[in-house]
Design a protein around this motif. Structure first.
Motif, PDB file in Angstrom:
ATOM      1  N   LEU A  87      34.965 -37.011 -28.923  1.00  0.00           N
ATOM      2  CA  LEU A  87      35.160 -35.674 -28.221  1.00  0.00           C
ATOM      3  C   LEU A  87      34.209 -34.948 -28.866  1.00  0.00           C
ATOM      4  O   LEU A  87      33.426 -33.849 -28.138  1.00  0.00           O
ATOM      5  N   GLY A  88      33.820 -34.832 -30.178  1.00  0.00           N
ATOM      6  CA  GLY A  88      32.874 -34.050 -30.627  1.00  0.00           C
ATOM      7  C   GLY A  88      31.390 -34.470 -30.399  1.00  0.00           C
ATOM      8  O   GLY A  88      30.549 -33.472 -30.285  1.00  0.00           O
ATOM      9  N   GLY A  89      31.266 -35.619 -29.869  1.00  0.00           N
ATOM     10  CA  GLY A  89      30.140 -35.941 -29.317  1.00  0.00           C
ATOM     11  C   GLY A  89      29.506 -35.401 -28.091  1.00  0.00           C
ATOM     12  O   GLY A  89      28.579 -35.004 -27.780  1.00  0.00           O
ATOM     13  N   PHE A  90      30.862 -35.140 -27.264  1.00  0.00           N
ATOM     14  CA  PHE A  90      30.482 -34.286 -25.938  1.00  0.00           C
ATOM     15  C   PHE A  90      30.523 -32.711 -26.305  1.00  0.00           C
ATOM     16  O   PHE A  90      30.236 -31.921 -25.384  1.00  0.00           O
ATOM     17  N   ALA A  91      30.731 -32.334 -27.289  1.00  0.00           N
ATOM     18  CA  ALA A  91      30.733 -30.892 -27.630  1.00  0.00           C
ATOM     19  C   ALA A  91      29.179 -30.260 -27.352  1.00  0.00           C
ATOM     20  O   ALA A  91      29.215 -28.987 -27.099  1.00  0.00           O
ATOM     21  N   THR A 109      26.682 -32.089 -33.343  1.00  0.00           N
ATOM     22  CA  THR A 109      26.276 -31.923 -31.918  1.00  0.00           C
ATOM     23  C   THR A 109      25.762 -30.798 -31.332  1.00  0.00           C
ATOM     24  O   THR A 109      25.343 -30.825 -30.180  1.00  0.00           O
ATOM     25  N   MET A 110      26.466 -29.795 -31.942  1.00  0.00           N
ATOM     26  CA  MET A 110      26.001 -28.370 -31.261  1.00  0.00           C
ATOM     27  C   MET A 110      25.244 -27.626 -32.474  1.00  0.00           C
ATOM     28  O   MET A 110      24.763 -26.510 -32.364  1.00  0.00           O
ATOM     29  N   TRP A 135      29.449 -22.612 -28.230  1.00  0.00           N
ATOM     30  CA  TRP A 135      29.966 -23.399 -29.435  1.00  0.00           C
ATOM     31  C   TRP A 135      31.136 -22.548 -30.248  1.00  0.00           C
ATOM     32  O   TRP A 135      31.986 -23.045 -30.839  1.00  0.00           O
ATOM     33  N   ARG A 136      31.067 -21.350 -30.003  1.00  0.00           N
ATOM     34  CA  ARG A 136      31.903 -20.469 -30.723  1.00  0.00           C
ATOM     35  C   ARG A 136      33.391 -20.529 -30.172  1.00  0.00           C
ATOM     36  O   ARG A 136      34.407 -20.797 -30.730  1.00  0.00           O
TER      37      ARG A 136
END
Length: 417
Positions: A154-158, A34-35, A169-170
């Protein structure tokens, strides 16, 4: 006779302890997908989509190659230490991912994450299956898998976090890594390996007759069928998980955050519904037939057919989301019953190794699928052709799982003191 209440409570306590680990396991994976746009923009040595597919594949190939060994270690040394060590190491690598500056460093970080994460899932699912009898096993595995789906959500909202000028992202990778490192310590203290029940003379004779790990698994017809069944739909599953944010972003001109949310949120919420329905149905069906889990899983696989066709041919975002919801429900039915089916066809001391072998084959093919999908899209192959092929594979999988002939299951062991 029902198991003692203390044993039942601890069996569910194990699931509760592993739930956040499962969440972190897939959160750390999903954030990469996602990022993507932010990472590619910040690491200019990533040249094209095939390079990105190689980054995705490097995780899967190392994960796959180490999975049988990881399962063997968990079967021989005990699940508890393997689970805690895996969480600690992959979380440290997640932290490091937030500090990479080149394509080669990112490639190495994902490969190291694949090595460390390979030790978790076989050990965790085997430990849950050790503690839960047939009457609750699919539901217990389903609850654990719910942690995986929430991690993916949650990863989808990253993507929103990656777009944030105050974080990026870092920061996301560094923070998640530190959380996992800290949680590994209480996890090690609270988990216990189960006591193995004493073997009967017949069981000892059966173990001698079937030999060691290789002979006990790779000469087992039902296990080989389960490996094939576990692998075929997972190719589509990996592509949906890893590429769908990018597909929706390009096809419907979405922002990185909305594309990630649309690709992940609906399918994972639907998967949660799927594991609740599929796990409950399978456990109830097992009261009447030893093939109950197989039938429940086959129902989920049939849902893949309309889902994959609609995803591949969607003309609007709404149609694509409906397809992803149906896919998620079917995935939940499939996902919560794989380890329980494995428990019906293998001995307890081979289960983590068996699941590791399943991962080896499935995720190796998934890594190839990620690379091939990127290469096909570089050549402008239509999405409907790609996902139509996936639908045909899902249809074949229904027939494969129905060929499996399960054995009767035995009571769950008590926790060790």
């Amino acid at each position: 006779m029902s198991p003692p209440s203390n044993a039942v409570r601890y069996a569910w306590f194990v699931v509760a302890l592993l739930f956040p680990v499962a969440l972190l396991n897939y959160l750390d994976r999903q954030m990469l997908a996602t990022m993507k746009a932010s990472m590619v923009g910040d690491i200019p040595t990533i040249a094209n989509k095939a390079d990105w597919g190689l980054v995705l594949g490097s995780f899967k190939w190392t994960y796959a190659l180490l999975s049988p060994f990881a399962g063997y270690v968990a079967d021989r040394l005990g699940r508890r230490y393997v689970i805690a060590a895996s969480l600690f190491v992959w979380s440290a690598v997640t932290w490091w991912t937030g500090h990479v500056t080149t394509f080669n460093e990112l490639l190495a970080a994902r490969a190291l994450m694949g090595i460390s994460e390979a030790f978790y899932i076989p050990a965790a699912l085997a430990l849950i299956s050790d503690y839960h009898p047939s009457s609750t096993r699919s539901r217990a595995v389903g609850v654990h898998q719910t942690g995986i789906y929430l991690g993916q959500i949650l990863g989808g909202f990253a993507g929103y976090m990656a777009d944030s000028p105050d974080h990026g992202w870092r920061w996301a990778f560094s923070t998640c890594g530190m959380i996992g490192v800290i949680y590994a310590l209480p996890l090690l203290a609270l988990l216990r390996n189960p006591e193995r029940p004493a073997e009967t003379i017949a069981e000892k004779a059966d173990k001698v007759a079937h030999g060691g790990v290789v002979r006990g698994l790779l000469t087992n017809r039902n296990f080989l069928l389960l490996v094939l069944y576990f692998t075929l739909p997972a190719i589509a599953g990996w592509v949906v998980r890893d590429w769908m944010p990018e597909i929706l972003r390009e096809k419907f001109s979405l922002g990185q955050g909305k594309a990630g949310m649309s690709a992940i949120l609906y399918v994972q919420l639907a998967s949660i519904v799927g594991v609740v329905l599929g796990g409950s149905l399978a456990d109830r069906w097992m009261r009447r037939s030893s093939r109950g889990r197989i039938y429940a899983s086959a129902i989920g696989m049939t849902l893949f057919l309309p889902a994959l066709f609609s995803v591949g041919n969607a003309g609007t975002l709404g149609i694509a989301i409906i397809g992803l919801i149906v896919f998620g429900i079917g995935w939940g039915f499939f996902d919560c019953n794989n380890m329980p089916i494995l428990c019906q066809i293998t001995r307890p001391e081979l289960r983590a190794t068996g699941y590791g072998i399943m991962n080896l084959v499935s995720i190796s093919c998934g890594g190839f699928g990620d690379w091939a999908f990127g290469a096909l899209r570089d050549r402008h192959v239509p999405l409907n052709m790609i996902f139509g092929t996936f639908a045909g594979i899902a249809l074949l999988s229904v027939f494969v799982v129905l060929l499996i002939k399960p054995n009767e299951e035995k009571p769950a062991p008590k926790p060790a003191a």
